[in-house]
Design a protein around this motif. Structure first.
Motif, PDB file in Angstrom:
ATOM      1  N   ARG A   9       0.798  -2.418   5.595  1.00 47.09           N
ATOM      2  CA  ARG A   9       0.081  -3.860   5.361  1.00 47.09           C
ATOM      3  C   ARG A   9       0.875  -4.327   4.416  1.00 47.09           C
ATOM      4  O   ARG A   9       1.281  -3.870   3.404  1.00 47.09           O
ATOM      5  N   TRP A  11       1.302  -6.713   0.791  1.00 44.58           N
ATOM      6  CA  TRP A  11       0.762  -7.412  -0.348  1.00 44.58           C
ATOM      7  C   TRP A  11       1.721  -8.400  -0.534  1.00 44.58           C
ATOM      8  O   TRP A  11       3.029  -8.177  -0.524  1.00 44.58           O
ATOM      9  N   ASP A  46      -1.429  -9.244 -10.304  1.00 40.52           N
ATOM     10  CA  ASP A  46      -2.522  -9.106  -9.369  1.00 40.52           C
ATOM     11  C   ASP A  46      -3.548  -7.928 -10.264  1.00 40.52           C
ATOM     12  O   ASP A  46      -3.363  -6.670  -9.769  1.00 40.52           O
ATOM     13  N   PHE A  49      -4.763  -5.349  -7.624  1.00 38.77           N
ATOM     14  CA  PHE A  49      -3.798  -4.687  -6.833  1.00 38.77           C
ATOM     15  C   PHE A  49      -3.854  -3.111  -7.031  1.00 38.77           C
ATOM     16  O   PHE A  49      -3.805  -2.203  -6.024  1.00 38.77           O
ATOM     17  N   LYS A  52      -6.596  -1.532  -4.968  1.00 38.61           N
ATOM     18  CA  LYS A  52      -6.579  -1.842  -3.643  1.00 38.61           C
ATOM     19  C   LYS A  52      -5.703  -1.253  -2.821  1.00 38.61           C
ATOM     20  O   LYS A  52      -5.790  -1.233  -1.515  1.00 38.61           O
ATOM     21  N   VAL A  53      -4.417  -0.957  -3.484  1.00 36.67           N
ATOM     22  CA  VAL A  53      -3.310  -0.641  -2.600  1.00 36.67           C
ATOM     23  C   VAL A  53      -3.550   0.717  -2.136  1.00 36.67           C
ATOM     24  O   VAL A  53      -4.283   1.645  -2.476  1.00 36.67           O
ATOM     25  N   ARG A  54      -2.993   0.907  -0.751  1.00 35.28           N
ATOM     26  CA  ARG A  54      -3.053   2.179   0.003  1.00 35.28           C
ATOM     27  C   ARG A  54      -1.849   2.566   0.260  1.00 35.28           C
ATOM     28  O   ARG A  54      -0.758   1.974   0.507  1.00 35.28           O
ATOM     29  N   ASP A  57       1.341   0.917   2.268  1.00 35.48           N
ATOM     30  CA  ASP A  57       1.316  -0.550   2.136  1.00 35.48           C
ATOM     31  C   ASP A  57       2.953  -1.049   1.700  1.00 35.48           C
ATOM     32  O   ASP A  57       3.728  -0.156   1.293  1.00 35.48           O
ATOM     33  N   VAL A  59       5.216  -4.277   0.040  1.00 31.83           N
ATOM     34  CA  VAL A  59       5.011  -5.443  -0.899  1.00 31.83           C
ATOM     35  C   VAL A  59       5.984  -6.478  -0.321  1.00 31.83           C
ATOM     36  O   VAL A  59       7.272  -6.098  -0.086  1.00 31.83           O
ATOM     37  N   ILE A  78       5.942   1.738  -8.407  1.00 33.36           N
ATOM     38  CA  ILE A  78       5.573   1.306  -7.306  1.00 33.36           C
ATOM     39  C   ILE A  78       5.744   2.227  -5.980  1.00 33.36           C
ATOM     40  O   ILE A  78       4.846   2.439  -5.075  1.00 33.36           O
ATOM     41  N   ALA A  81       2.778   4.534  -6.175  1.00 35.85           N
ATOM     42  CA  ALA A  81       1.503   4.087  -5.813  1.00 35.85           C
ATOM     43  C   ALA A  81       1.555   4.039  -4.412  1.00 35.85           C
ATOM     44  O   ALA A  81       0.477   3.946  -3.672  1.00 35.85           O
ATOM     45  N   ILE A  83       3.678   2.415  -2.087  1.00 32.45           N
ATOM     46  CA  ILE A  83       4.148   1.424  -1.291  1.00 32.45           C
ATOM     47  C   ILE A  83       5.415   2.122  -0.672  1.00 32.45           C
ATOM     48  O   ILE A  83       6.245   2.741  -1.373  1.00 32.45           O
TER      49      ILE A  83
END
Ligand code: SF4
Lengths: 174, 419
Positions: A9, A11, A46, A49, A52-54, A57, A59, A78, A81, A83
């Motif tokens: 998804r 961002w 943001d 961020f 909400k980040v999963r 995801d 970027v 990053i 997290a 990403i």
């Protein structure tokens, strides 16, 4: 999916996201605990961020992503997290090198960011060098990067790369 | 075909003839790391199986980013660096020595060298005709072990600065003006060569300011050709023997040539929160200021402190302003003491802090709170750089910073110097 295909998804960020927006000095110097840093990842660009980040995801950003400092915690945080890849029109030079060295897939693509919105689902095929926006059903070729960099990325970063091969492939460039 | 400075220096370091676009592996002449990332580089080297650095005489470690330490974890990192330096017989600059780049330029950088450091402002070394560029900690781990690194030979943008700037329009104003013209990604992956009579007239200190901010335009590095001024500078720091001429060939090929006039220039600031958001000071002189910072690897040298002292001499910093002054190195500090520059600044109400990075990276010694405004002589005004993401940083010359400290609002130095 092979281990070099990522689907996630989106961002969405604009141009010139700086390393201070990714991980500012006021957190970075207090600790070297990457879990702590990750709580503030991209907060400057943001504030919501980090919450909400999963994992998985992606970027997607405009030009000059990661401009500013040489701090490696920027791509590292990053990656930490969860990403799976960063797709941008262009990257700042040191951020790009750092991302490869820590094994964060970075993909340069001029076209995809313009047609991609937050929440879209995109797919990155590192090996084939293709990026797709599945929501919008469009596909683009990523800018080619030298093979030896791709090898470092696929090995999971420079530390793993040197461990696995007993040296860096670039040592042979001569 | 002729070569740019970048092509010449990478050809030497790679041991073969190379040109822009080539990917080369080159030998490193100087590798520096600091307390912002040195521990990560050391750990990376060890994870890669490295036990000893490839050449202890070429490795330098500086404790400058949070120095003296402000947090217990930082103190642990400092100790990790001290222990490593001791074990590996590598030179360590401990707290109070100064900012890494200033120290490398004073003590180690020679024209023609290839230097890497875990810091983006390594591009400053081009002021002495050396190739300096920033790398990350993991890459530094590999450099410490192997003494080599890969580079893409950059194309070069030549920036010709002609004319001579009016009084109180300083090298910082010039480089901010250039950044405004080129843009924050206008030189990405490229090298910059600064040429023109304005550059030839400029002191080495001013040239360091120019090259320091090359990375703010995305550049890999920035250069000024060497000349008599380079030689004199090296002689002053006791290293004249390492002088050699570094210039581009007259028929070198450039990606672009940008010609700029500095004759009519006036003092400028880079407004929040990008370095290319440049305006004349006169356009923003109603902005009230909470903190002024005079220091950093961009503008913490003697001539920067001298101009600040000239403006603040016999006057008082505005009561609503905290003015923090930090000499870039112990050498600068001692020279400024001798010339009573420090005395003048302290009498005017400035806070003098020990040589180091100070509040530039937002970790300590002047961290900005919500809604605060800082006029800073450093190189970055990004969101969150010097503290709260709601704080605002205006980048300026030391003259503009000192004038703003005096009045409590962003001020053109020409307005106060003769008041
Ligand atoms: S003074 Fe600022 S820009 Fe220079 S090395 Fe220190 S933190 Fe970095």
């Amino acid at each position: 999916m092979s281990s070099h295909v990522f689907r996630g998804r989106v961002w969405k960020f604009g141009d010139n996201v700086t390393t201070d927006e990714i991980i500012p000095g006021r957190y970075r110097f207090k600790t070297d605990d990457i879990g702590e840093w990750a709580k503030h990842v991209l907060e400057g660009a943001d504030p919501e961020f980090p919450k909400k980040v999963r994992p998985g995801d992606v970027v997607v950003a405009g030009k000059n992503f990661g401009s500013g400092s040489s701090r490696e915690p920027a791509p590292l945080v990053i990656k930490h997290a969860g990403i799976s890849a960063v797709i941008a029109k262009s990257f700042a030079r040191i951020f790009f090198r750092n991302a490869i060295n820590v094994g964060l897939p970075v993909v340069i693509c001029e076209q995809l960011p313009d047609v991609t919105e937050a929440g879209d689902v995109v797919e990155v095929d590192l090996e084939k060098g293709m990026v797709r926006n599945l929501t919008k059903s469009v596909e683009f070729a990523a800018t080619k990067i030298p093979n030896f960099l791709m090898q470092i990325l696929m090995d999971g970063g420079l530390v793993e790369h040197i461990r696995k091969r007993g040296g860096a492939v670039w040592q042979d460039i001569g | 075909m002729g070569k740019t400075i970048a092509e010449k220096l990478l050809s030497r370091a790679a041991g073969k003839d190379v040109s822009a676009g080539d990917i080369v592996v080159a030998s490193i002449d100087l590798a520096m790391t600091h307390d912002g990332s040195g521990h990560l580089a050391i750990r990376a080297m060890k994870s890669m199986g490295g036990e000893r650095v490839w050449d202890p005489s070429k490795v330098k470690i500086v404790i400058d980013h949070v120095a003296p330490s402000a947090f217990d974890r930082t103190s642990d990192i400092h100790n990790e660096l001290r222990e490593f330096a001791h074990q590996q017989e590598v030179q360590l600059y401990d707290v109070g020595s100064g900012i890494c780049h200033q120290l490398m330029i004073e003590d180690h950088v020679c024209p023609g060298m290839l230097a890497v450091a875990t810091d983006s402002h390594t591009c400053s070394y081009g002021a002495l005709g050396a190739f300096g560029t920033g790398i990350g900690a993991t890459e530094m781990g590999a450099v410490l072990m192997l003494g080599k690194l890969w580079f893409m030979v950059p194309e070069t943008i030549k920036i010709v600065l002609s004319g001579s700037p009016p009084p109180l329009t300083l090298p910082k104003d010039i480089v901010l003006f250039v950044a405004g013209e080129v843009g924050v990604d206008g030189a990405t992956y490229r090298a910059i060569e600064y040429e023109g009579d304005a550059v030839r007239e400029m002191s080495v200190s001013g040239r360091i300011t120019l090259c320091n901010m090359a990375v703010e335009m995305g550049a890999k590095t920035g250069f000024v050709s060497t000349d008599e001024k380079t030689r004199e500078y090296l002689a002053k720091v006791g290293r004249e023997s390492c002088f050699q001429e570094v210039t581009p060939d007259p028929d070198a090929e450039y990606h672009d040539v940008i010609e700029l006039e500095v004759d009519g220039l006036e003092p400028v600031v880079a407004c929040p929160s990008q370095v290319d958001n440049v305006r004349a000071v006169a356009e923003v002189d109603d902005v009230e200021v909470n903190q002024v910072f005079i220091g950093s690897c961009t503008n913490g040298r003697l001539e920067d402190l001298l101009i600040a002292a000239q403006i603040l001499d016999g006057k008082r910093v505005h009561p609503s302003v905290r003015a923090i002054v930090i000499p870039a190195s112990r050498r600068v500090f001692l020279e400024a003491l001798k010339l009573r520059v420090i005395e003048k600044l302290a009498k005017a109400g400035c806070v003098i802090a020990p040589p180091g990075c100070g509040p530039c990276a937002g970790a300590h010694m002047g961290v900005l709170g919500k809604g605060e405004v800082c006029v800073s002589t450093s190189n970055r005004n990004f969101v969150g750089r010097m503290g709260s993401p709601d704080a605002k940083v205006y980048l300026a010359s030391p003259a503009t910073a000192a004038a703003s400290a005096l009045t409590g609002r962003i001020t053109d130095p020409r307005e106060v110097l003769n008041r």
